[in-house]
Design an enzyme around this catalytic site. Structure first.
Site, PDB file in Angstrom:
ATOM      1  N   GLU A   1      22.404 -15.132 -29.232  1.00  0.00           N
ATOM      2  CA  GLU A   1      21.511 -14.161 -28.643  1.00  0.00           C
ATOM      3  C   GLU A   1      22.257 -13.087 -27.850  1.00  0.00           C
ATOM      4  OE1 GLU A   1      18.517 -15.571 -26.052  1.00  0.00           O
ATOM      5  OE2 GLU A   1      17.585 -13.597 -26.009  1.00  0.00           O
ATOM      6  N   ASP A   2      23.266 -13.516 -27.093  1.00  0.00           N
ATOM      7  CA  ASP A   2      23.870 -12.590 -26.140  1.00  0.00           C
ATOM      8  C   ASP A   2      25.189 -11.970 -26.584  1.00  0.00           C
ATOM      9  OD1 ASP A   2      21.783 -13.189 -24.551  1.00  0.00           O
ATOM     10  OD2 ASP A   2      22.859 -14.571 -23.248  1.00  0.00           O
TER      11      ASP A   2
END
Ligand code: MN
Length: 742
Positions: A91-92
């Site tokens: 996600e990051d």
């Protein structure tokens, strides 16, 4: 606590935490796993190397702690540890799901995929969170570890919520109480559930939280002595039997104490069951039931039990896997005390829930049939959730509400005519049971027999009922069935049935309408339809067709419109459709600013105060963007707040008060006291003469010797109300002063 480690100390700290994780993982991993865990750790470390958390800490602390919770507090194994370490990587950072699959295999990649899906799109303007919750639950049926790692992630975020800005704290806390705590409860993760609830309280009602926490620690010494005295005789007798046991006093959580104070409207001092005594015995599984009952008889030899409070969850465990023997006995000081008796295994399951349950169930050294049977309750629950999910509900919120009601339901057991056991949610009716047997049996259900006696379809099932359904091919569902059914399965089948039937009626209505157009040679289909709808007050085309289909509306009436239509359209001005739309762009804009309440002219935003909590200047509040009624200001402690924030986070806006003494707020206050001459006069003197507060309304009641006065006061801010309360409680005879919501 400010974060200030040098890079060197920081690296040491990262390693220290990683080693601790490995230490805790030892019992659940095989020799080869360490290498993969190391690889996951290195991948996460590299991926997050430039990132820091809001507190200033290096980001990697977070995944390590999540993995630590997964292994230490939930009892999960290597796959979950690896997934927890990698949970924020896709996600990051630039790492892709393909990278994960290549490096760690398909299983881990699927879990990460699930976790990434849940967390995505919680931002302003995105679809409501309900949709995300739904996605999360979809993954539950895929691999339950996704939810377990997510709970670990949420727990760590709640533990470190301090460094977040206020509005984020409120949003995260609300989501937690709304869905994650119930989920933890349902999965039997008792300690995680109570910690989540306590943390929710800490951030939403900080004063209450510390008030109760302080009270608990103040009374600790007294409580410990009581517990020592209470267990003393029992301990002796258990030792005589050479049992391997521990006894502890388990305090209630702050949140549950607070709930009890609110529910029963009593002060802290009057809560008698602040703790329970727990006796945990370590023994072989085949002996545990007998030993638990033996301990029970020792306890009840020493103290008189309350027979109505005996709970035997050993013979038949709760659906979430909980097993234990509970009794409430009278102590020598005259207080009732709850005693919980269970084996080490049962305690593990009670604290760590599903995962521990799993562990015991899959223990290869144990092949007892009993365990497999116990596991099926959870399997059955997951099957129910799956059933719920397969129905593609267009309304995610409705779905969540439905799911939540399923979370808290307790189940009951009924028998089929052949003597098979079926689990049904509490409150299910005979008709629900018919649908449970088979969709067709439900749709053609004509009657039901309970224990060989005919009952109405609305009959509410009781534990142990023997059910028999009478069905007939000519029977079909009627409208009132929708009110009778309680289970999500029956509701879904009925909805589909009626939607199908409605569709047929609509199609028929449309045919009739088309026939009419053809007959009268009207070619302007669209505009004629709009004209007709407008003239007869229909907003929806489907409803229009439906009424024609049911012959509630006869096409003959449309003749009057033909002339106008043929003359041209000028006589009929078509209004644009009025469907309420949420303007997300506008909300985004509003969201960046802060709503200042009380100021004239700073913003042209229309706001008003929510009737459900009547906020007063100075109290912690937030704004909620409604569809048609501007912005409503709620207290953050409003009972509606968790649902609003959790389901419509993107419609929440920050709000703050401006000092403005010209504005007055309604505060409803209840004063209770012992009756004496002149007490009412003294109270009103304090309010109006001393503090100059306008009393809008008074209602006074006296029963026996107790007076209850309710005042509606005009207050300029919360500080004034606080001072007033302090003064009122000093008035002779006054017992309590409280603010009423609503
Ligand atoms: Mn995370």
């Amino acid at each position: 606590m400010a974060y200030n480690l040098s890079i060197e100390e920081e690296n040491k700290e990262i390693l220290r935490r990683y080693r601790r994780l490995l230490r805790y993982s030892k019992p659940v991993i095989k020799p080869g796993d360490t290498k993969v865990i190391r690889k996951a750790f290195d991948t996460a470390l590299e991926a997050h190397k430039e990132m820091r958390r809001k507190s200033g800490e290096p980001y990697i602390f977070h995944p390590i702690e999540v993995a630590q919770i997964a292994v230490e507090e939930i009892g999960l194994g290597p796959t979950s540890i690896i997934s927890a370490l990698l949970h924020d990587v896709v996600e990051d950072t630039d790492t892709t799901l393909e990278d994960i699959e290549k490096g760690f295999g398909r299983k881990v990649a699927r879990i990460i995929d699930g976790l990434t899906k849940i967390s995505g799109g919680f931002d302003v303007g995105s679809s409501p969170q309900a949709e995300n919750f739904r996605k999360m639950l979809l993954t539950l049926t895929d691999d339950v570890r996704v939810i377990l790692v997510k709970l670990a992630d949420r727990l760590h975020n709640m533990r470190t919520l301090d460094s977040m800005p206020r509005h984020k704290q409120l949003k995260i806390a609300s989501e937690t109480i709304y869905i994650y705590a119930p989920l933890a409860h349902r999965l039997g993760l008792y300690s995680i559930k109570s910690e989540l609830e306590d943390l929710y309280l800490k951030y939403t009602e900080t004063d209450t939280y510390y008030f109760i926490a302080n009270k608990i620690s103040e009374t600790k010494r007294k409580r410990s002595k009581f517990i020592r005295d209470f267990i003393n005789p029992i301990q002796g007798e258990l030792k005589d039997l050479y049992l391997d046991f521990t006894i502890k006093g388990r305090p209630k959580s702050i949140y549950s104490i607070w709930n009890k104070m609110k529910k029963d409207n009593i002060p802290f001092e009057q809560i008698y069951d602040l703790f329970a005594i727990r006796i945990i015995v370590n023994c072989k599984q085949e002996e545990e039931k007998a030993i638990c009952w033996q301990i029970y008889s020792i306890v009840t030899d020493n103290y008189i039990p309350n027979p109505s409070r005996l709970r035997d969850w050993i013979s038949s465990g709760k659906t979430n896997g909980y097993e234990s023997l509970h009794t409430t006995v009278m102590s020598s000081t005259g207080k009732w005390v709850e005693v919980q008796i269970r084996s080490k295994r049962m305690d593990d399951i009670a604290e760590k829930g599903y995962a521990a349950h799993w562990k015991y169930k899959e223990d290869p050294n144990d092949k007892s049939v009993k365990k497999a049977a116990k596991g099926s309750a959870i399997d059955e629950w997951i099957a129910q959730v799956r059933d719920l999910l397969q129905y593609d509900s267009s309304n995610a919120l409705e779905f969540i509400t439905d799911f939540k009601s399923n979370l808290y339901n307790k189940e009951i057991f009924v028998f089929t005519p052949k003597g098979d056991l079926k689990m049904m949610p509490n409150g299910s009716t005979a008709l629900d049971f018919a649908f449970e047997v088979h969709t067709d049996v439900g749709l053609h259900c004509k009657g039901a027999k309970v224990n060989h006696r005919l009952v109405p379809l609305s009959y509410v099932l009781k534990n142990g009922d023997q059910m028999e359904i009478v069905s007939h091919p000519n029977q079909s569902p009627s409208d009132d069935w929708k009110k009778i059914v309680k289970t999500s399965k029956a509701k879904r089948v009925l909805k589909e049935y009626f939607n199908g039937a409605e569709k047929a009626i609509e199609d028929h209505g449309k045919d009739e309408f088309m026939k009419f157009l053809k007959k009268h040679k009207i070619k302007t289909f669209e505009s004629f339809l709009d004209t007709a709808k407008e003239k007869y007050g229909y907003e929806s085309t489907r409803k229009f067709y439906n009424d024609i289909g049911r012959r509630k509306f006869l096409t003959g009436e449309l003749k009057s419109l033909i002339l106008k239509e043929q003359k041209g359209n000028e006589s009929v001005a078509l209004k644009p459709r009025k469907t309420p739309v949420i303007d997300t762009e506008k909300i985004k804009k509003i969201n960046k600013t802060e709503l200042i309440i009380g100021a004239g002219g700073v913003s042209d935003i229309k706001y008003s105060f929510a009737k459900c909590c009547n906020p007063i200047s100075g109290e912690s509040v937030f704004g909620f963007v409604t569809i048609s009624d501007g912005i409503k200001i709620h207290k953050t402690s409003c009972h509606n707040a968790p649902e609003l924030m959790a389901s419509y986070g993107y419609r929440i806006i920050k709000a703050k008060w401006e000092q403005d003494e010209s504005k007055k707020f309604l505060a409803k206050v209840k004063v209770t006291g012992t009756d004496r001459m002149g007490i009412m006069n003294d109270i009103t003197t304090v309010i109006s003469s001393i503090y100059g507060i306008n009393i809008k309304r008074v209602r006074a009641e006296t029963f026996e010797d107790i007076v209850e006065d309710e005042f509606h006061l005009e207050i300029i801010n919360i500080d004034l109300l606080t001072v007033l309360f302090e003064e009122l409680i000093q008035v002779e005879g006054v017992i309590s002063v409280e603010r009423l919501e609503e």
